[in-house]
Design a protein around this motif. Structure first.
Motif, PDB file in Angstrom:
ATOM      1  N   ARG A  78      37.066  46.433  47.244  1.00  0.00           N
ATOM      2  CA  ARG A  78      37.385  47.862  47.188  1.00  0.00           C
ATOM      3  C   ARG A  78      37.588  48.319  45.740  1.00  0.00           C
ATOM      4  O   ARG A  78      37.137  49.405  45.361  1.00  0.00           O
ATOM      5  CB  ARG A  78      38.646  48.137  48.011  1.00  0.00           C
ATOM      6  CG  ARG A  78      39.122  49.584  48.004  1.00  0.00           C
ATOM      7  CD  ARG A  78      38.207  50.505  48.777  1.00  0.00           C
ATOM      8  NE  ARG A  78      38.205  50.203  50.206  1.00  0.00           N
ATOM      9  CZ  ARG A  78      39.041  50.740  51.098  1.00  0.00           C
ATOM     10  NH1 ARG A  78      39.940  51.630  50.699  1.00  0.00           N
ATOM     11  NH2 ARG A  78      38.959  50.420  52.374  1.00  0.00           N
ATOM     12  N   HIS A  79      38.255  47.509  44.939  1.00  0.00           N
ATOM     13  CA  HIS A  79      38.552  47.885  43.556  1.00  0.00           C
ATOM     14  C   HIS A  79      38.432  46.662  42.644  1.00  0.00           C
ATOM     15  O   HIS A  79      38.755  45.541  43.047  1.00  0.00           O
ATOM     16  CB  HIS A  79      39.974  48.445  43.425  1.00  0.00           C
ATOM     17  CG  HIS A  79      40.253  49.609  44.321  1.00  0.00           C
ATOM     18  ND1 HIS A  79      39.838  50.888  44.044  1.00  0.00           N
ATOM     19  CD2 HIS A  79      40.926  49.667  45.503  1.00  0.00           C
ATOM     20  CE1 HIS A  79      40.230  51.702  45.014  1.00  0.00           C
ATOM     21  NE2 HIS A  79      40.894  50.978  45.910  1.00  0.00           N
ATOM     22  N   ASN A  80      37.989  46.899  41.413  1.00  0.00           N
ATOM     23  CA  ASN A  80      38.020  45.902  40.337  1.00  0.00           C
ATOM     24  C   ASN A  80      38.656  46.581  39.123  1.00  0.00           C
ATOM     25  O   ASN A  80      37.957  47.167  38.283  1.00  0.00           O
ATOM     26  CB  ASN A  80      36.625  45.400  40.001  1.00  0.00           C
ATOM     27  CG  ASN A  80      36.101  44.406  41.018  1.00  0.00           C
ATOM     28  OD1 ASN A  80      36.540  43.259  41.064  1.00  0.00           O
ATOM     29  ND2 ASN A  80      35.154  44.847  41.848  1.00  0.00           N
ATOM     30  N   CYS A  81      39.959  46.531  39.048  1.00  0.00           N
ATOM     31  CA  CYS A  81      40.700  47.188  37.964  1.00  0.00           C
ATOM     32  C   CYS A  81      40.778  46.248  36.767  1.00  0.00           C
ATOM     33  O   CYS A  81      40.769  45.024  36.923  1.00  0.00           O
ATOM     34  CB  CYS A  81      42.105  47.556  38.438  1.00  0.00           C
ATOM     35  SG  CYS A  81      42.097  48.531  39.960  1.00  0.00           S
ATOM     36  N   HIS A  82      40.888  46.814  35.581  1.00  0.00           N
ATOM     37  CA  HIS A  82      40.903  45.934  34.414  1.00  0.00           C
ATOM     38  C   HIS A  82      41.859  46.450  33.331  1.00  0.00           C
ATOM     39  O   HIS A  82      42.248  47.618  33.312  1.00  0.00           O
ATOM     40  CB  HIS A  82      39.497  45.771  33.830  1.00  0.00           C
ATOM     41  CG  HIS A  82      38.983  46.988  33.131  1.00  0.00           C
ATOM     42  ND1 HIS A  82      38.139  47.901  33.739  1.00  0.00           N
ATOM     43  CD2 HIS A  82      39.170  47.460  31.869  1.00  0.00           C
ATOM     44  CE1 HIS A  82      37.829  48.863  32.886  1.00  0.00           C
ATOM     45  NE2 HIS A  82      38.453  48.624  31.741  1.00  0.00           N
ATOM     46  N   ALA A  83      42.163  45.529  32.432  1.00  0.00           N
ATOM     47  CA  ALA A  83      42.946  45.844  31.237  1.00  0.00           C
ATOM     48  C   ALA A  83      42.604  44.809  30.178  1.00  0.00           C
ATOM     49  O   ALA A  83      42.318  43.655  30.507  1.00  0.00           O
ATOM     50  CB  ALA A  83      44.444  45.826  31.525  1.00  0.00           C
ATOM     51  N   PHE A  84      42.607  45.223  28.920  1.00  0.00           N
ATOM     52  CA  PHE A  84      42.411  44.230  27.859  1.00  0.00           C
ATOM     53  C   PHE A  84      43.085  44.681  26.584  1.00  0.00           C
ATOM     54  O   PHE A  84      43.337  45.863  26.361  1.00  0.00           O
ATOM     55  CB  PHE A  84      40.925  43.915  27.629  1.00  0.00           C
ATOM     56  CG  PHE A  84      40.035  45.078  27.305  1.00  0.00           C
ATOM     57  CD1 PHE A  84      39.948  45.576  26.010  1.00  0.00           C
ATOM     58  CD2 PHE A  84      39.234  45.647  28.288  1.00  0.00           C
ATOM     59  CE1 PHE A  84      39.095  46.629  25.702  1.00  0.00           C
ATOM     60  CE2 PHE A  84      38.381  46.701  27.993  1.00  0.00           C
ATOM     61  CZ  PHE A  84      38.316  47.197  26.698  1.00  0.00           C
ATOM     62  N   ASN A 127      43.770  39.325  22.326  1.00  0.00           N
ATOM     63  CA  ASN A 127      42.441  38.798  22.661  1.00  0.00           C
ATOM     64  C   ASN A 127      42.381  38.303  24.098  1.00  0.00           C
ATOM     65  O   ASN A 127      41.924  37.195  24.376  1.00  0.00           O
ATOM     66  CB  ASN A 127      42.042  37.690  21.686  1.00  0.00           C
ATOM     67  CG  ASN A 127      41.856  38.215  20.271  1.00  0.00           C
ATOM     68  OD1 ASN A 127      41.581  39.395  20.073  1.00  0.00           O
ATOM     69  ND2 ASN A 127      42.031  37.356  19.297  1.00  0.00           N
ATOM     70  N   ALA A 128      42.853  39.141  25.005  1.00  0.00           N
ATOM     71  CA  ALA A 128      42.897  38.789  26.421  1.00  0.00           C
ATOM     72  C   ALA A 128      42.416  39.953  27.266  1.00  0.00           C
ATOM     73  O   ALA A 128      42.719  41.115  26.981  1.00  0.00           O
ATOM     74  CB  ALA A 128      44.317  38.396  26.832  1.00  0.00           C
ATOM     75  N   ALA A 129      41.658  39.638  28.301  1.00  0.00           N
ATOM     76  CA  ALA A 129      41.200  40.643  29.263  1.00  0.00           C
ATOM     77  C   ALA A 129      41.491  40.142  30.667  1.00  0.00           C
ATOM     78  O   ALA A 129      41.447  38.935  30.927  1.00  0.00           O
ATOM     79  CB  ALA A 129      39.704  40.907  29.103  1.00  0.00           C
ATOM     80  N   VAL A 130      41.802  41.073  31.562  1.00  0.00           N
ATOM     81  CA  VAL A 130      42.076  40.708  32.949  1.00  0.00           C
ATOM     82  C   VAL A 130      41.410  41.716  33.875  1.00  0.00           C
ATOM     83  O   VAL A 130      41.403  42.910  33.606  1.00  0.00           O
ATOM     84  CB  VAL A 130      43.595  40.631  33.233  1.00  0.00           C
ATOM     85  CG1 VAL A 130      44.295  41.946  32.934  1.00  0.00           C
ATOM     86  CG2 VAL A 130      43.856  40.197  34.677  1.00  0.00           C
ATOM     87  N   VAL A 131      40.809  41.188  34.934  1.00  0.00           N
ATOM     88  CA  VAL A 131      40.285  42.010  36.022  1.00  0.00           C
ATOM     89  C   VAL A 131      41.008  41.601  37.291  1.00  0.00           C
ATOM     90  O   VAL A 131      41.080  40.405  37.614  1.00  0.00           O
ATOM     91  CB  VAL A 131      38.767  41.824  36.207  1.00  0.00           C
ATOM     92  CG1 VAL A 131      38.283  42.599  37.442  1.00  0.00           C
ATOM     93  CG2 VAL A 131      38.013  42.279  34.965  1.00  0.00           C
ATOM     94  N   VAL A 132      41.592  42.573  37.990  1.00  0.00           N
ATOM     95  CA  VAL A 132      42.213  42.300  39.276  1.00  0.00           C
ATOM     96  C   VAL A 132      41.343  42.921  40.364  1.00  0.00           C
ATOM     97  O   VAL A 132      41.121  44.131  40.381  1.00  0.00           O
ATOM     98  CB  VAL A 132      43.652  42.835  39.362  1.00  0.00           C
ATOM     99  CG1 VAL A 132      44.201  42.634  40.781  1.00  0.00           C
ATOM    100  CG2 VAL A 132      44.539  42.111  38.354  1.00  0.00           C
ATOM    101  N   THR A 133      40.841  42.068  41.232  1.00  0.00           N
ATOM    102  CA  THR A 133      39.971  42.469  42.330  1.00  0.00           C
ATOM    103  C   THR A 133      40.813  42.640  43.590  1.00  0.00           C
ATOM    104  O   THR A 133      41.592  41.751  43.945  1.00  0.00           O
ATOM    105  CB  THR A 133      38.907  41.385  42.570  1.00  0.00           C
ATOM    106  OG1 THR A 133      38.136  41.220  41.378  1.00  0.00           O
ATOM    107  CG2 THR A 133      38.004  41.759  43.733  1.00  0.00           C
TER     108      THR A 133
END
Length: 230
Positions: free
Chosen positions: A67-73, A109-115
């Motif tokens: 439904r969603h792939n939210c991200h932050a980096f 220097n970090a990225a995250v995707v929460v599915t």
């Protein structure tokens, strides 16, 4: 293309050069479940906005049916660039809480995707914030981070008669040479945290009766300590 624009500025590390931050060395994945909704957090080391954007697109393709792939980096040794996206969730319930976990952990220097796979039950604003926050924390438990600190590359040149005292001093300060050259004289190179520089300079001179040559070659940022988990 990465969308969403809750970019924020972090305090410039140049303002307090003795501060330390953490950088992501190895990514990982963790999962959190809330009322049958699955939240899968994937973290990866990214050193540019382009690299982070490719990572986000990769996760969207991998989890195309979610439904969603939210991200932050957060990018840069001083956190110069931050971005986040709610990807269709109510504004402020996903991307920003995710970014706050990264900044709260002092990561760079970090990225995250929460599915998110929807479980059929609405969580409400508070429930979404809690779920996305906890998912990132679960992912961080399976990552490796390193503590980045400001310091100096130092060269110490000494005769063999003094090397025992120099190595003993380094051990007391928790320092290890990054390189050693045993020729006519011994040349050690070290990465020294800024707050230890003057003590090292003083005690090196005292322990060798001023016979050791001490040179600060340049200012650097370096990984002082590796850590597992959050």
């Amino acid at each position: 293309m990465v969308q969403g624009g809750c970019g924020i500025g972090l305090r410039n590390m140049e303002d307090r050069k003795t501060d330390a931050c953490r950088v992501l060395l190895e990514g990982g994945q963790g999962e959190y479940t809330e009322k049958k909704s699955r939240f899968i957090a994937t973290l990866r080391k990214c050193e540019s906005e382009e690299e982070a954007a490719r990572f986000v697109e990769e996760m969207k393709k991998k989890y195309w049916d979610a439904r969603h792939n939210c991200h932050a980096f957060i990018i840069g040794d001083r956190g110069e660039l931050t971005r986040c996206s709610d990807d269709g969730e109510p504004s402020g319930t996903a991307g920003r809480p995710m970014l706050e976990v990264l900044t709260g952990a002092e990561l760079r220097n970090a990225a995250v995707v929460v599915t998110r796979y929807f479980g059929g039950v609405l969580l409400g604003t508070g429930g979404l914030v809690r779920a996305y926050t906890q998912a990132v924390k679960e992912g961080l438990k399976n990552c490796k981070a390193g503590r980045m600190c400001y310091g100096h590359l130092v060269r110490i040149t000494t005769d063999y008669v003094w090397i025992g005292r120099i190595l003993y001093l380094l051990g007391n300060l928790g320092l290890e040479p990054v390189s050693s050259d045993y020729g006519e004289r011994i040349v050690l190179k070290l990465e020294v945290p800024a707050q230890k520089l003057e003590r090292l300079r003083r005690e090196a001179a005292e322990s060798t009766n001023g016979q050791a040559e001490f040179v600060k070659e340049k200012d650097i940022y370096f990984i002082d300590k590796e850590e597992i988990g959050d």
